[in-house]
Design a protein around this motif. Structure first.
Motif, PDB file in Angstrom:
ATOM      1  N   THR A  50       0.827  -1.225   0.000  1.00  0.00           N
ATOM      2  CA  THR A  50       0.000   0.000   0.000  1.00  0.00           C
ATOM      3  C   THR A  50       0.852   1.263   0.000  1.00  0.00           C
ATOM      4  O   THR A  50       0.507   2.234  -0.658  1.00  0.00           O
ATOM      5  CB  THR A  50      -0.981   0.057   1.198  1.00  0.00           C
ATOM      6  OG1 THR A  50      -0.320  -0.394   2.355  1.00  0.00           O
ATOM      7  CG2 THR A  50      -2.227  -0.717   0.931  1.00  0.00           C
ATOM      8  N   GLY A  51       1.990   1.226   0.741  1.00  0.00           N
ATOM      9  CA  GLY A  51       2.845   2.420   0.782  1.00  0.00           C
ATOM     10  C   GLY A  51       3.329   2.786  -0.617  1.00  0.00           C
ATOM     11  O   GLY A  51       3.270   3.946  -1.033  1.00  0.00           O
TER      12      GLY A  51
ATOM     13  N   LEU B 141       0.497   4.133  -2.728  1.00  0.00           N
ATOM     14  CA  LEU B 141       0.170   5.523  -2.348  1.00  0.00           C
ATOM     15  C   LEU B 141       1.241   6.482  -2.860  1.00  0.00           C
ATOM     16  O   LEU B 141       0.933   7.560  -3.386  1.00  0.00           O
ATOM     17  CB  LEU B 141       0.044   5.638  -0.824  1.00  0.00           C
ATOM     18  CG  LEU B 141      -1.221   5.017  -0.225  1.00  0.00           C
ATOM     19  CD1 LEU B 141      -1.096   4.865   1.290  1.00  0.00           C
ATOM     20  CD2 LEU B 141      -2.451   5.868  -0.555  1.00  0.00           C
ATOM     21  N   ARG B 142       2.532   6.084  -2.736  1.00  0.00           N
ATOM     22  CA  ARG B 142       3.602   6.973  -3.220  1.00  0.00           C
ATOM     23  C   ARG B 142       3.492   7.178  -4.734  1.00  0.00           C
ATOM     24  O   ARG B 142       3.750   8.264  -5.247  1.00  0.00           O
ATOM     25  CB  ARG B 142       4.990   6.424  -2.845  1.00  0.00           C
ATOM     26  CG  ARG B 142       5.409   6.788  -1.413  1.00  0.00           C
ATOM     27  CD  ARG B 142       6.816   6.347  -1.081  1.00  0.00           C
ATOM     28  NE  ARG B 142       6.944   4.913  -0.989  1.00  0.00           N
ATOM     29  CZ  ARG B 142       6.612   4.204   0.101  1.00  0.00           C
ATOM     30  NH1 ARG B 142       6.161   4.805   1.183  1.00  0.00           N
ATOM     31  NH2 ARG B 142       6.742   2.895   0.100  1.00  0.00           N
TER      32      ARG B 142
ATOM     33  N   MET C 267       0.860  11.336   4.782  1.00  0.00           N
ATOM     34  CA  MET C 267       2.123  10.594   4.661  1.00  0.00           C
ATOM     35  C   MET C 267       3.305  11.445   5.096  1.00  0.00           C
ATOM     36  O   MET C 267       4.225  10.963   5.764  1.00  0.00           O
ATOM     37  CB  MET C 267       2.297  10.106   3.220  1.00  0.00           C
ATOM     38  CG  MET C 267       1.227   9.104   2.852  1.00  0.00           C
ATOM     39  SD  MET C 267       1.214   8.710   1.113  1.00  0.00           S
ATOM     40  CE  MET C 267       2.605   7.622   0.988  1.00  0.00           C
TER      41      MET C 267
ATOM     42  N   GLU D 206       1.458  10.031   9.485  1.00  0.00           N
ATOM     43  CA  GLU D 206       0.141   9.579   9.969  1.00  0.00           C
ATOM     44  C   GLU D 206      -0.442   8.563   8.995  1.00  0.00           C
ATOM     45  O   GLU D 206      -0.038   8.519   7.826  1.00  0.00           O
ATOM     46  CB  GLU D 206      -0.838  10.767  10.049  1.00  0.00           C
ATOM     47  CG  GLU D 206      -0.430  11.859  11.013  1.00  0.00           C
ATOM     48  CD  GLU D 206      -0.522  11.418  12.467  1.00  0.00           C
ATOM     49  OE1 GLU D 206      -1.278  10.483  12.767  1.00  0.00           O
ATOM     50  OE2 GLU D 206       0.209  12.009  13.289  1.00  0.00           O
TER      51      GLU D 206
ATOM     52  N   VAL E  45      -3.058   7.297   6.336  1.00  0.00           N
ATOM     53  CA  VAL E  45      -3.976   7.877   5.351  1.00  0.00           C
ATOM     54  C   VAL E  45      -5.383   7.374   5.711  1.00  0.00           C
ATOM     55  O   VAL E  45      -5.529   6.221   6.137  1.00  0.00           O
ATOM     56  CB  VAL E  45      -3.543   7.405   3.938  1.00  0.00           C
ATOM     57  CG1 VAL E  45      -4.555   7.786   2.887  1.00  0.00           C
ATOM     58  CG2 VAL E  45      -2.155   7.950   3.614  1.00  0.00           C
TER      59      VAL E  45
ATOM     60  N   GLY F 104       1.823  -3.843   4.375  1.00  0.00           N
ATOM     61  CA  GLY F 104       1.430  -2.511   4.861  1.00  0.00           C
ATOM     62  C   GLY F 104      -0.068  -2.316   4.946  1.00  0.00           C
ATOM     63  O   GLY F 104      -0.543  -1.209   5.206  1.00  0.00           O
TER      64      GLY F 104
ATOM     65  N   ARG G  97      -3.629  -1.861   8.565  1.00  0.00           N
ATOM     66  CA  ARG G  97      -2.783  -1.145   9.524  1.00  0.00           C
ATOM     67  C   ARG G  97      -3.558  -0.700  10.753  1.00  0.00           C
ATOM     68  O   ARG G  97      -2.996  -0.040  11.604  1.00  0.00           O
ATOM     69  CB  ARG G  97      -2.199   0.089   8.844  1.00  0.00           C
ATOM     70  CG  ARG G  97      -0.675   0.004   8.666  1.00  0.00           C
ATOM     71  CD  ARG G  97      -0.285   1.199   7.875  1.00  0.00           C
ATOM     72  NE  ARG G  97       1.082   1.588   7.967  1.00  0.00           N
ATOM     73  CZ  ARG G  97       1.988   1.332   7.033  1.00  0.00           C
ATOM     74  NH1 ARG G  97       1.683   0.589   5.991  1.00  0.00           N
ATOM     75  NH2 ARG G  97       3.198   1.813   7.143  1.00  0.00           N
TER      76      ARG G  97
ATOM     77  N   GLN H  34      -9.421  -1.460   9.267  1.00  0.00           N
ATOM     78  CA  GLN H  34      -8.981  -1.945   7.947  1.00  0.00           C
ATOM     79  C   GLN H  34      -9.006  -3.475   7.911  1.00  0.00           C
ATOM     80  O   GLN H  34      -9.309  -4.080   6.881  1.00  0.00           O
ATOM     81  CB  GLN H  34      -7.565  -1.448   7.630  1.00  0.00           C
ATOM     82  CG  GLN H  34      -7.491   0.049   7.368  1.00  0.00           C
ATOM     83  CD  GLN H  34      -6.092   0.510   6.971  1.00  0.00           C
ATOM     84  OE1 GLN H  34      -5.163  -0.280   6.810  1.00  0.00           O
ATOM     85  NE2 GLN H  34      -5.943   1.819   6.814  1.00  0.00           N
TER      86      GLN H  34
ATOM     87  N   ARG I  74      13.446   8.118   1.283  1.00  0.00           N
ATOM     88  CA  ARG I  74      12.052   8.507   1.499  1.00  0.00           C
ATOM     89  C   ARG I  74      11.975   9.719   2.418  1.00  0.00           C
ATOM     90  O   ARG I  74      12.669   9.763   3.430  1.00  0.00           O
ATOM     91  CB  ARG I  74      11.289   7.337   2.117  1.00  0.00           C
ATOM     92  CG  ARG I  74      10.870   6.327   1.077  1.00  0.00           C
ATOM     93  CD  ARG I  74      10.254   5.115   1.685  1.00  0.00           C
ATOM     94  NE  ARG I  74       9.242   5.395   2.706  1.00  0.00           N
ATOM     95  CZ  ARG I  74       8.506   4.451   3.267  1.00  0.00           C
ATOM     96  NH1 ARG I  74       8.657   3.183   2.905  1.00  0.00           N
ATOM     97  NH2 ARG I  74       7.612   4.757   4.179  1.00  0.00           N
TER      98      ARG I  74
HETATM   99  P1  AMP Z   1       4.983   2.241   4.169  1.00  0.00           P
HETATM  100  O1  AMP Z   1       5.651   2.336   2.841  1.00  0.00           O
HETATM  101  O2  AMP Z   1       4.222   0.943   4.341  1.00  0.00           O
HETATM  102  O3  AMP Z   1       5.906   2.520   5.323  1.00  0.00           O
HETATM  103  O4  AMP Z   1       3.871   3.390   4.202  1.00  0.00           O
HETATM  104  C1  AMP Z   1       4.218   4.763   4.077  1.00  0.00           C
HETATM  105  C2  AMP Z   1       3.062   5.634   4.491  1.00  0.00           C
HETATM  106  O5  AMP Z   1       1.926   5.376   3.637  1.00  0.00           O
HETATM  107  C3  AMP Z   1       2.545   5.397   5.906  1.00  0.00           C
HETATM  108  O6  AMP Z   1       3.297   6.108   6.875  1.00  0.00           O
HETATM  109  C4  AMP Z   1       1.116   5.916   5.790  1.00  0.00           C
HETATM  110  O7  AMP Z   1       1.094   7.335   5.763  1.00  0.00           O
HETATM  111  C5  AMP Z   1       0.721   5.460   4.380  1.00  0.00           C
HETATM  112  N1  AMP Z   1       0.106   4.116   4.403  1.00  0.00           N
HETATM  113  C6  AMP Z   1       0.599   2.967   3.860  1.00  0.00           C
HETATM  114  N2  AMP Z   1      -0.247   1.942   4.048  1.00  0.00           N
HETATM  115  C7  AMP Z   1      -1.312   2.461   4.741  1.00  0.00           C
HETATM  116  C8  AMP Z   1      -2.516   1.905   5.250  1.00  0.00           C
HETATM  117  N3  AMP Z   1      -2.805   0.598   5.138  1.00  0.00           N
HETATM  118  N4  AMP Z   1      -3.368   2.737   5.903  1.00  0.00           N
HETATM  119  C9  AMP Z   1      -3.104   4.037   6.036  1.00  0.00           C
HETATM  120  N5  AMP Z   1      -1.978   4.626   5.604  1.00  0.00           N
HETATM  121  C10 AMP Z   1      -1.085   3.847   4.951  1.00  0.00           C
END
Ligand code: AMP
Length: 217
Positions: free
Chosen positions: A31-32, A35-36, A53, A57, A59, A85, A88, A92, A160
């Protein structure tokens, strides 16, 4: 095999997901990274998600669920998937159960990767990753062969923004408060498998594969 990797930031979820997805021949759903990618593309979802992000926090669930639902409904998840990810937080996790019920699937295991806080802080302060394939490097302990380039596809590695020390501390707090309760949630469902995340990458992969081999599917 359908399973989830849970762990604090820097536990090695991204590194292990890439290796396990190749080894098991199933897609990994980070998911991270998704989202990126949305942030980079400047989509409305990405613009909204970025506000959270940047601060470390979570999302909001509705945005993340949109991404997860469409990804799980894609044609390549029939033989299994690895969620990295997500979920979380407990809401969810409940939403995931609903989505999986709808597509007549269920989880086989949830792997919790355990790493002490000090090791996490050390790892994140030196981490760089490949924006193309997602491989993660530790500039001190696991450097790339070429100068700042991914060993696999030669893409320049990136740091990052949310690995900045002040954001890392908040991400750890968010993990403890919102994500860690999932460990008891999945323990109660008989799905949880704990893995020691300290050691070489291959060692940790072997531990996970060993645990998955003993998991009935
Ligand atoms: P990660 O790459 O998994 O460390 O995720 C980076 C950022 O993406 C996190 O700090 C959150 O802001 C957001 N994020 C990733 N996965 C989730 C999720 N399942 N729910 C909410 N925010 C998420």
């Amino acid at each position: 095999m359908r399973f989830v990797l849970i762990g604090p930031p820097g536990a090695g979820k991204g590194t292990q997901s890439v290796l396990l997805s190749e080894y098991l021949g199933i897609p990994h759903i980070p998911t991270g990274d998704l989202l990126r990618a949305a942030v980079k593309d400047g989509t409305p979802l990405g613009v909204e998600a970025n506000k959270y992000m940047e601060a470390g926090e979570l999302v909001p669930d509705d945005l993340v669920l949109k991404i997860i639902r469409s990804r799980l409904e894609a044609g390549d998840t029939g033989n299994g998937f690895l969620l990295d990810g997500f979920p979380r937080n407990p809401s969810q996790a409940e939403a995931l159960e609903t989505i999986l019920d709808e597509i007549r699937q269920s989880l086989d295991a949830v792997i919790a990767i355990e790493v002490p806080d000090q090791e996490i802080i050390d790892r994140l302060s030196s981490r760089a990753s490949c924006p193309t394939c997602g491989r993660v490097y530790g500039i001190r302990k696991m450097p790339p062969t070429g100068d700042g380039l991914c060993d696999f596809d030669d893409t320049p590695l990136e740091r990052r923004e949310d690995d900045a020390p002040e954001v890392v501390q908040n991400r750890l707090n968010v993990y403890r408060e919102q994500t860690e309760p999932l460990i008891a949630y999945y323990e109660g469902r008989g799905l949880l498998r704990r893995i020691d995340g300290v050691g070489g990458t291959d060692q940790v992969t072997k531990r996970i594969v060993g645990v998955l081999d003993g998991t009935p599917v």
